[in-house]
Design a protein around this motif. Sequence first.
Motif, PDB file in Angstrom:
ATOM      1  N   SER A 272     -25.806  13.941  20.996  1.00 45.43           N
ATOM      2  CA  SER A 272     -26.774  13.337  20.079  1.00 45.43           C
ATOM      3  C   SER A 272     -26.131  13.083  18.723  1.00 45.43           C
ATOM      4  O   SER A 272     -26.372  12.048  18.085  1.00 45.43           O
ATOM      5  CB  SER A 272     -28.005  14.236  19.936  1.00 45.43           C
ATOM      6  OG  SER A 272     -27.709  15.432  19.224  1.00 45.43           O
ATOM      7  N   SER A 273     -25.269  14.010  18.287  1.00 46.71           N
ATOM      8  CA  SER A 273     -24.582  13.825  17.002  1.00 46.71           C
ATOM      9  C   SER A 273     -23.534  12.722  17.086  1.00 46.71           C
ATOM     10  O   SER A 273     -23.391  11.909  16.165  1.00 46.71           O
ATOM     11  CB  SER A 273     -23.927  15.139  16.558  1.00 46.71           C
ATOM     12  OG  SER A 273     -24.875  16.040  16.053  1.00 46.71           O
ATOM     13  N   ILE A 274     -22.780  12.706  18.186  1.00 48.90           N
ATOM     14  CA  ILE A 274     -21.749  11.675  18.334  1.00 48.90           C
ATOM     15  C   ILE A 274     -22.376  10.287  18.341  1.00 48.90           C
ATOM     16  O   ILE A 274     -21.894   9.369  17.672  1.00 48.90           O
ATOM     17  CB  ILE A 274     -20.926  11.923  19.615  1.00 48.90           C
ATOM     18  CG1 ILE A 274     -20.131  13.235  19.490  1.00 48.90           C
ATOM     19  CG2 ILE A 274     -19.972  10.757  19.885  1.00 48.90           C
ATOM     20  CD1 ILE A 274     -19.495  13.684  20.791  1.00 48.90           C
ATOM     21  N   SER A 280     -24.885   4.926  13.392  1.00 46.72           N
ATOM     22  CA  SER A 280     -25.408   4.761  12.033  1.00 46.72           C
ATOM     23  C   SER A 280     -24.760   5.654  10.996  1.00 46.72           C
ATOM     24  O   SER A 280     -25.266   5.750   9.881  1.00 46.72           O
ATOM     25  CB  SER A 280     -26.915   5.045  12.034  1.00 46.72           C
ATOM     26  OG  SER A 280     -27.146   6.433  12.255  1.00 46.72           O
ATOM     27  N   ASP A 281     -23.655   6.309  11.347  1.00 45.01           N
ATOM     28  CA  ASP A 281     -23.050   7.276  10.434  1.00 45.01           C
ATOM     29  C   ASP A 281     -24.043   8.364  10.065  1.00 45.01           C
ATOM     30  O   ASP A 281     -24.118   8.801   8.913  1.00 45.01           O
ATOM     31  CB  ASP A 281     -22.499   6.576   9.181  1.00 45.01           C
ATOM     32  CG  ASP A 281     -21.506   7.435   8.410  1.00 45.01           C
ATOM     33  OD1 ASP A 281     -20.920   8.355   9.037  1.00 45.01           O
ATOM     34  OD2 ASP A 281     -21.321   7.221   7.204  1.00 45.01           O
ATOM     35  N   ASN A 286     -31.291  10.436  14.543  1.00 54.85           N
ATOM     36  CA  ASN A 286     -31.533  10.598  15.976  1.00 54.85           C
ATOM     37  C   ASN A 286     -30.568  11.599  16.605  1.00 54.85           C
ATOM     38  O   ASN A 286     -29.767  11.270  17.476  1.00 54.85           O
ATOM     39  CB  ASN A 286     -31.418   9.247  16.686  1.00 54.85           C
ATOM     40  CG  ASN A 286     -32.517   8.286  16.289  1.00 54.85           C
ATOM     41  OD1 ASN A 286     -33.627   8.714  15.960  1.00 54.85           O
ATOM     42  ND2 ASN A 286     -32.223   7.004  16.320  1.00 54.85           N
ATOM     43  N   TYR A 287     -30.614  12.818  16.117  1.00 53.45           N
ATOM     44  CA  TYR A 287     -29.758  13.855  16.670  1.00 53.45           C
ATOM     45  C   TYR A 287     -30.411  15.219  16.476  1.00 53.45           C
ATOM     46  O   TYR A 287     -31.315  15.372  15.643  1.00 53.45           O
ATOM     47  CB  TYR A 287     -28.373  13.838  16.016  1.00 53.45           C
ATOM     48  CG  TYR A 287     -28.360  14.070  14.520  1.00 53.45           C
ATOM     49  CD1 TYR A 287     -28.177  15.348  14.001  1.00 53.45           C
ATOM     50  CD2 TYR A 287     -28.525  13.011  13.625  1.00 53.45           C
ATOM     51  CE1 TYR A 287     -28.156  15.565  12.629  1.00 53.45           C
ATOM     52  CE2 TYR A 287     -28.514  13.218  12.258  1.00 53.45           C
ATOM     53  CZ  TYR A 287     -28.342  14.499  11.765  1.00 53.45           C
ATOM     54  OH  TYR A 287     -28.328  14.718  10.413  1.00 53.45           O
ATOM     55  N   ILE A 288     -29.972  16.177  17.277  1.00 56.37           N
ATOM     56  CA  ILE A 288     -30.465  17.544  17.155  1.00 56.37           C
ATOM     57  C   ILE A 288     -29.769  18.175  15.955  1.00 56.37           C
ATOM     58  O   ILE A 288     -28.554  18.367  15.965  1.00 56.37           O
ATOM     59  CB  ILE A 288     -30.167  18.342  18.439  1.00 56.37           C
ATOM     60  CG1 ILE A 288     -30.820  17.672  19.648  1.00 56.37           C
ATOM     61  CG2 ILE A 288     -30.638  19.791  18.293  1.00 56.37           C
ATOM     62  CD1 ILE A 288     -30.336  18.219  20.981  1.00 56.37           C
ATOM     63  N   SER A 289     -30.523  18.492  14.930  1.00 54.01           N
ATOM     64  CA  SER A 289     -29.928  18.948  13.674  1.00 54.01           C
ATOM     65  C   SER A 289     -29.931  20.469  13.561  1.00 54.01           C
ATOM     66  O   SER A 289     -30.894  21.148  13.938  1.00 54.01           O
ATOM     67  CB  SER A 289     -30.680  18.357  12.489  1.00 54.01           C
ATOM     68  OG  SER A 289     -30.148  18.852  11.272  1.00 54.01           O
ATOM     69  N   ALA A 290     -28.837  20.991  13.019  1.00 53.55           N
ATOM     70  CA  ALA A 290     -28.734  22.419  12.736  1.00 53.55           C
ATOM     71  C   ALA A 290     -28.828  22.705  11.242  1.00 53.55           C
ATOM     72  O   ALA A 290     -28.556  23.830  10.809  1.00 53.55           O
ATOM     73  CB  ALA A 290     -27.412  22.958  13.277  1.00 53.55           C
TER      74      ALA A 290
END
Length: 495
Positions: A272-274, A280-281, A286-290
């Motif tokens: 999801s991060s990649i 969109s940098d 749209n990623y699972i955030s820590a």
Amino acid sequence: MSTPTGFMDYRRELPADRDPLERVKDWEEFHKHFSEDQLRTQGARCMDCGTPYCHTGIELPGGTSGCPVNNLIPEWNNLIYRGLWRDALDRLHKTNNFPEFTGRVCPAPCEGSCTVGLIGDAVTIKTIEQAIIDKGFDEGWVVPQPPKVRTGKRVAVVGSGPAGLACAAQLNKAGHSVTVFERADRIGGLLTYGIPAMKLDKKVVQRRVDLLEAEGIEFITNTEIGTDVKAEQLVSDYDAVVLCGGSTKAREVEIEGRQLGGIHLAMDYLNSSIKSYLDSDMTDGNYISAKDKNVIVIGGGDTGTDCVATALRHGCKSVTQFGTHAKAPLERDMINNPWPQFPNVYTLDYAQEEARAIFGEDPRAFSVLTKKFVGDENGNVKELHTVQIERTVDETGRKIYKEIPGTEKVWPADIVMIAVGFEGPENLLIDQLGLEQDRRSNVKAAYGKYTTSVDKVFAAGDMRRGQSLVVWAINEGREAAREVDRYLVGSTMLP
């Protein structure tokens, strides 16, 4: 030999990495580079052994020993020492289609079996390999080389990871028309989605994909064989099919509370991060955030380490990486871990180095077994309960875990990543074709032959051998191409 006493005259040196506190602020590659003079000195340390174990590529207890693609390491070390960079590039490409990948992400089993390592520090083989290919691209020496003649044979390669790309590259060299099918929206498999950008810049992957496309390989994305195209139809439409879909079925954990929110499979978290970074940098969210979370990573391998590095770049509150293995010794145990086995010694990988710089200590907790997850009133994970263990191996090779009384501990956690490996390939395509599988659920195909139980269908890489190294995937992709070429035209000139 570059110089007979080079391994005694010069110390092993590695290029400095970017400062950990600075590099966690971005997603750029963290390695710096040596000058040509520094590389020449490091190349001079190579002994040009009579029997160079560095390019043997064999499996020993504890892992791989030597280079699985049999890189001609002493030869290009000597060429670098002599300043013959173009010749070194030619020798490197003789055995390795993608040294820009292995030079960045391979754990370098070649260095673990380097003869100099018997009495000192191994030659910096991996650094020199990456420098050769990077200079080749910088100087414009790496250019498309499409085949002069086409055979009229059509081959489908399923999966665009290192095995699929290597297989496609070799078959294309032989003059066959190759189409690579990839279910993701970008080519590269785990090279694109799986390995974070700070370890492998995605522009490096795309550069090679563009080159392969210019050589005549067709790439089709967003197409899953078995769903978008039936497997039987693919076999009917092509003269041969090579399955290189990888070992993508994540291993789960059977732990109380696994259903709680905030517990994710590692690859879902990483990918999801990649994707957000590439799309969109990271601005699309749209990623699972820590961010601002207490992070626990269950799994002490490379995937878990990449989760640690990703969480740090998100801005986590804390991060801990659990491993069931004991802390490795500071020096190689020459009785239980002799040369040329890969050395099992305590090191800090890039992510652990970054976590220590931020939080003051190695984020790893060794010999830890997770007993249960505990949630809050909203059904989200809030803590993990663990116990220290002793791990032994019985006479059959089975791992035995013995809990140590009185070592129970509770860890706060807002988000958990499960990174305990992979169980094998997904079954949809395998079931449609009715392929035989081995006891580990991999596609059954003999190493060196790669033929499956279905005519015209071959299998290579992690889909055949199970979760392994990028360099083994390249090895199998190359060898499978050789056998497909032999199948199609009766003989082969491929290595």
